[in-house]
Design a protein around this motif. Sequence first.
Motif, PDB file in Angstrom:
ATOM      1  N   PRO A  82      -0.460   9.425  -7.658  1.00 15.55           N
ATOM      2  CA  PRO A  82      -0.982  10.618  -6.981  1.00 15.55           C
ATOM      3  C   PRO A  82      -2.335  10.320  -6.341  1.00 15.55           C
ATOM      4  O   PRO A  82      -3.087   9.477  -6.838  1.00 15.55           O
ATOM      5  N   PRO A  83      -2.647  11.009  -5.247  1.00 17.02           N
ATOM      6  CA  PRO A  83      -3.935  10.773  -4.598  1.00 17.02           C
ATOM      7  C   PRO A  83      -5.081  11.239  -5.491  1.00 17.02           C
ATOM      8  O   PRO A  83      -4.892  12.123  -6.340  1.00 17.02           O
ATOM      9  N   PRO A  84      -6.261  10.654  -5.319  1.00 14.76           N
ATOM     10  CA  PRO A  84      -7.397  11.102  -6.139  1.00 14.76           C
ATOM     11  C   PRO A  84      -7.778  12.530  -5.768  1.00 14.76           C
ATOM     12  O   PRO A  84      -7.517  12.981  -4.649  1.00 14.76           O
ATOM     13  N   PRO A  85      -8.392  13.252  -6.702  1.00 16.27           N
ATOM     14  CA  PRO A  85      -8.783  14.632  -6.397  1.00 16.27           C
ATOM     15  C   PRO A  85      -9.864  14.648  -5.318  1.00 16.27           C
ATOM     16  O   PRO A  85     -10.651  13.720  -5.186  1.00 16.27           O
ATOM     17  N   SER A  86      -9.887  15.726  -4.559  1.00 10.45           N
ATOM     18  CA  SER A  86     -10.908  15.894  -3.533  1.00 10.45           C
ATOM     19  C   SER A  86     -12.250  16.143  -4.204  1.00 10.45           C
ATOM     20  O   SER A  86     -12.320  16.810  -5.238  1.00 10.45           O
ATOM     21  N   PRO A  87     -13.323  15.637  -3.608  1.00  7.44           N
ATOM     22  CA  PRO A  87     -14.642  15.910  -4.192  1.00  7.44           C
ATOM     23  C   PRO A  87     -14.996  17.380  -4.020  1.00  7.44           C
ATOM     24  O   PRO A  87     -14.506  18.039  -3.096  1.00  7.44           O
ATOM     25  N   PRO A  88     -15.822  17.914  -4.888  1.00  7.89           N
ATOM     26  CA  PRO A  88     -16.233  19.300  -4.731  1.00  7.89           C
ATOM     27  C   PRO A  88     -17.037  19.449  -3.439  1.00  7.89           C
ATOM     28  O   PRO A  88     -17.585  18.476  -2.928  1.00  7.89           O
ATOM     29  N   PRO A  89     -17.107  20.671  -2.900  1.00  2.00           N
ATOM     30  CA  PRO A  89     -17.849  20.861  -1.656  1.00  2.00           C
ATOM     31  C   PRO A  89     -19.319  20.487  -1.817  1.00  2.00           C
ATOM     32  O   PRO A  89     -19.902  20.672  -2.883  1.00  2.00           O
ATOM     33  N   GLY A  90     -19.899  19.941  -0.760  1.00  2.00           N
ATOM     34  CA  GLY A  90     -21.287  19.450  -0.751  1.00  2.00           C
ATOM     35  C   GLY A  90     -22.260  20.568  -0.507  1.00  2.00           C
ATOM     36  O   GLY A  90     -21.919  21.714  -0.670  1.00  2.00           O
ATOM     37  N   PRO A  91     -23.465  20.387  -0.139  1.00  2.00           N
ATOM     38  CA  PRO A  91     -24.041  19.128   0.354  1.00  2.00           C
ATOM     39  C   PRO A  91     -24.403  18.188  -0.786  1.00  2.00           C
ATOM     40  O   PRO A  91     -24.593  18.593  -1.921  1.00  2.00           O
ATOM     41  N   TYR A  92     -24.498  16.913  -0.440  1.00  2.00           N
ATOM     42  CA  TYR A  92     -24.835  15.892  -1.413  1.00  2.00           C
ATOM     43  C   TYR A  92     -26.115  15.192  -0.993  1.00  2.00           C
ATOM     44  O   TYR A  92     -26.390  15.033   0.194  1.00  2.00           O
ATOM     45  N   GLU A 150       0.831  -1.206   0.000  1.00  2.00           N
ATOM     46  CA  GLU A 150       0.000   0.000   0.000  1.00  2.00           C
ATOM     47  C   GLU A 150       0.865   1.256   0.000  1.00  2.00           C
ATOM     48  O   GLU A 150       0.635   2.188  -0.773  1.00  2.00           O
ATOM     49  N   ALA A 151       1.863   1.290   0.848  1.00  2.00           N
ATOM     50  CA  ALA A 151       2.746   2.459   0.911  1.00  2.00           C
ATOM     51  C   ALA A 151       3.508   2.633  -0.401  1.00  2.00           C
ATOM     52  O   ALA A 151       3.722   3.763  -0.853  1.00  2.00           O
ATOM     53  N   ALA A 152       3.910   1.529  -1.020  1.00  2.00           N
ATOM     54  CA  ALA A 152       4.638   1.612  -2.287  1.00  2.00           C
ATOM     55  C   ALA A 152       3.767   2.218  -3.379  1.00  2.00           C
ATOM     56  O   ALA A 152       4.200   3.115  -4.115  1.00  2.00           O
ATOM     57  N   VAL A 153       2.528   1.760  -3.489  1.00  2.00           N
ATOM     58  CA  VAL A 153       1.618   2.301  -4.513  1.00  2.00           C
ATOM     59  C   VAL A 153       1.326   3.766  -4.230  1.00  2.00           C
ATOM     60  O   VAL A 153       1.357   4.598  -5.132  1.00  2.00           O
ATOM     61  N   ARG A 154       1.057   4.083  -2.968  1.00  2.00           N
ATOM     62  CA  ARG A 154       0.763   5.483  -2.627  1.00  2.00           C
ATOM     63  C   ARG A 154       1.949   6.406  -2.899  1.00  2.00           C
ATOM     64  O   ARG A 154       1.776   7.590  -3.149  1.00  2.00           O
TER      65      ARG A 154
END
Length: 62
Positions: free
Chosen positions: A37-47, A29-33
């Motif tokens: 790159p981390p996935p993008p943050s979701p846009p602000p809610g509410p959802y 897991e640490a190797a892949v991370r």
Amino acid sequence: MCGALLRTAVDLGTPGRDDVYGYGRLNAEAAVRSVVPPPPSPPPGPYRVYLPLVMSPPFVCP
């Protein structure tokens, strides 16, 4: 990826490579991370999420 596996291995035994544990325990897991790159943050809610609940008989809870 090989370099990431070596850099993120958890060292066991004496520090560095040794004859008992080699480079240590792999931490996939640490190797892949470390290389993806981390996935993008979701846009602000509410959802609002609507999920249909479909239950087919017989429905048994363990």
